[in-house]
Design a protein around this motif. Sequence first.
Motif, PDB file in Angstrom:
ATOM      1  N   ASN A 194     -54.561 -15.197 -26.404  1.00 24.17           N
ATOM      2  CA  ASN A 194     -54.907 -13.775 -26.514  1.00 24.17           C
ATOM      3  C   ASN A 194     -55.398 -13.306 -25.153  1.00 24.17           C
ATOM      4  O   ASN A 194     -56.409 -13.812 -24.650  1.00 24.17           O
ATOM      5  CB  ASN A 194     -56.009 -13.558 -27.557  1.00 24.17           C
ATOM      6  CG  ASN A 194     -55.478 -13.629 -28.971  1.00 24.17           C
ATOM      7  OD1 ASN A 194     -54.283 -13.516 -29.189  1.00 24.17           O
ATOM      8  ND2 ASN A 194     -56.364 -13.827 -29.931  1.00 24.17           N
TER       9      ASN A 194
ATOM     10  N   THR B  78     -50.965 -11.124 -27.559  1.00 19.66           N
ATOM     11  CA  THR B  78     -50.747 -12.555 -27.726  1.00 19.66           C
ATOM     12  C   THR B  78     -49.445 -12.964 -27.055  1.00 19.66           C
ATOM     13  O   THR B  78     -48.408 -12.331 -27.271  1.00 19.66           O
ATOM     14  CB  THR B  78     -50.699 -12.915 -29.219  1.00 19.66           C
ATOM     15  OG1 THR B  78     -51.952 -12.555 -29.806  1.00 19.66           O
ATOM     16  CG2 THR B  78     -50.457 -14.393 -29.422  1.00 19.66           C
TER      17      THR B  78
ATOM     18  N   ASN C 209     -54.871 -19.109 -28.589  1.00 25.08           N
ATOM     19  CA  ASN C 209     -54.601 -18.562 -29.909  1.00 25.08           C
ATOM     20  C   ASN C 209     -53.960 -19.640 -30.774  1.00 25.08           C
ATOM     21  O   ASN C 209     -52.759 -19.865 -30.710  1.00 25.08           O
ATOM     22  CB  ASN C 209     -53.681 -17.340 -29.780  1.00 25.08           C
ATOM     23  CG  ASN C 209     -53.478 -16.639 -31.107  1.00 25.08           C
ATOM     24  OD1 ASN C 209     -52.997 -17.225 -32.059  1.00 25.08           O
ATOM     25  ND2 ASN C 209     -53.854 -15.365 -31.150  1.00 25.08           N
TER      26      ASN C 209
END
Length: 798
Positions: free
Chosen positions: A260, A321, A348
């Motif tokens: 992220n 992302t 992530n």
Amino acid sequence: MLCVFAEMCRYPLGMTGGQIQDEDISASSQWSESTAARFGRLEFDNGDGDGAWCPDIMSEPDGLKEYLQVDLRSLHFITLVGTQGRHADGMGNEFAQRYMIKYSRDGSNWVGWHDRKGRQVIEGNRNAYDVVLKDLEPPIIARFVRFMPVTDHSMIVCMRVELYGCEWLDGLMSYSIPDGHQMIYRGLDVYFNDSVYDRASAERLTKGLGQLTDGTWGLDDFLHSHIYGMWPGYDYVGWSNKSFPKGYVEMIFEFDHVRNFTSMKVHCNNMFSRGVRMFRQATCYFRSGSEWEADPVTFRPTVDRMSQTARFVTVPLGDRTASAIKCRFHFSDLWMLFSEVAFQSECNYLGIWTLMVKSNPPQLPTLILSLIGDDPTHKVDDSNTRILIGCLVAIIAILLTIIVIILWRQVWQKMLEKVRITAAVLCGFCVCSTSGPSTSCKGVTAGGSDSAPHYAEADIISLQESSDSSTYSITAVNMNLFAGTDSSMKEFPRHKLTFKEKLGEGQFGEVHLCEAEGMQDFLDEDLSIEGNNESPLLVAVKTLREDANKNARNDFLKEIRIMSRLRDPNIVRLLAVCVDSDPLCMITEYMENGDLNQFLCNLRLKEAADEDKTEQEENEGKSMVSYSKLIGMAVQIASGMKYLSSLNFVHRDLATRNCLVGKNYTIKIADFGMSRNLYRGDYYRIQGRAVLPIRWMSWESILLGKFTMASDVWAFGVTLWEILTLCKEQPYSQLSDEQVIENTGEFFRDQGKQVYLPKPACCPERVYANLMLSCWRRNAKQRPSFQEMHAQLMESLA
């Protein structure tokens, strides 16, 4: 100058301390079982072996097939290496006089390290006892490192090694950019190529890392370099827009995992007098799988047509992302020069799992193994399909458990953080005690021995608004406002205030520059200030919005009550008030030279040889400031804080932005910094509402919500660092807000891993060690008082 990250990223990575396990140390060969790779640890001899790694007798000249390899299990930013020979309590005398280093990020592609001038061989040891440390300039970003002794093939060599650095939190594996161009400037050849790029180098550089991640950023004047003897333009990678018909340079950044991304920082040159400007626009695309997403993030920085200072530009990435980012930087002039690119992100795990599920089965083993840290170069034996499937199912189950635990911890951390910050902010003007699981607040009586009210009370932003929206009498409040305060505080006629400009604004009010007609005649003798009685006086007027809630109004009136008591030459004085009707106003001194941060930013340090210039010469060169003048400013701030601490007042936001400058370098402490958009980046927003100046705050203030005189001392140390660096950079400028908070956690854990601000170039060692560093001691009781610091600074001026 070297960035904070590169200067402070010098922690031992675990060969000496044992954090690197034996199975992560390997070698091409060994002379005997007692000189195996696991014994190649610096300053370590457990008695089991002969005290070092020794390869088999060198089979070739230069012995470049022999190596000692260390697997760090994740990417690290490595700035320093140490080597030592084998002495075995006097029984051995083998060492490597010279060696080379190879490194890899993925375990398959190896790169030979060389310094900035192309030299590969590193001078090693001259005896078997002494540790020799060598800076890696440029630093390397790697998971695997090999030490390769260079010596006569008939000699026996032995090595013990250590690596120094820290974890590479960016997760950046490589970047791909066009090769830099050459500029001809007044007959001078200026080269903007990426000279330390560590992979393929042709018209486009691919699959490597180089100057944009070497921890060094360029000077304002690109013709000069940090590194002695290098060519003009060395610090920058740059391009001319004549070679890009589409008007932009495209860069691709590849990362270790799906992450992220919150922001990207790009260090740009802005010497527009030579045709160089920061980029006009950045358009960034994101990729988590095989295709680039269609919706990019576009950012246009504010155009600076006044200052030619090189600077970091922060590009917000909107928590997108991705495992790869493609950015197009658009030209705004003939040339565009970059010297550093850094990313703020976090891994992530959900994105990794989604990518694994969507991928074809042959990709699953590689993805899983790279996630849990096994050798990414390991090859799967197709003949053992059933065993492999069983292992994969077990690994996936373990992985799901890990993901659930991580997500659960994150939820709890956010809940705890919300409770902690809410308690700290809601306490407002309380002394917060955090002993045990609960947070308690003691009532405050201003100036009492058991209290520590905030000096800048009106700037606290409450997370809870009052449910009582009923009106109340301002007159009734005014009857109690000055109870116990100086009776000289008077109501100033509003019609005599003339608005000039808005200086800033905050959550509940604004700060204006105004002319006050007849203010000199209005003030009593003890409040009179310099100025012409016949001319309007410039003042700063802090107002409260008419729609502010009851809590904000009470806080505003409390601040008036506190400021009315303050009488010190280094504290901005409250001159008068306007509280008979809305909007409520407090009128304070205005300092004609603005805040100290902007004042110092426009100055240059006077060399020691120029210290003896006359006062007239100094006034003619207003852009110069001497070291003694800087210390004189710090003395005044310490004096003002000494006064506040004598009243048991805690400021909670001491910084150069909150110090104002008058004539003849007069400094006065104020509290307007939070209300100015210019300094919005100095405050960290929690849960979208509360803001904290975390880069100036002590560890106990951030983690425990404790604000004391000792936490103000911590902030004074940071303020002194700002002064001696002429405010050319933000404290911990190369750390994201999250990394700053992580660093305060290192103070709490007290394991010696905390990062300190580096010594400013003009700062004597005694001032840095005895004063600045003492302000940042972990134990608040061991920090000096403002009385002690004021005396010490006065001595340094003598």
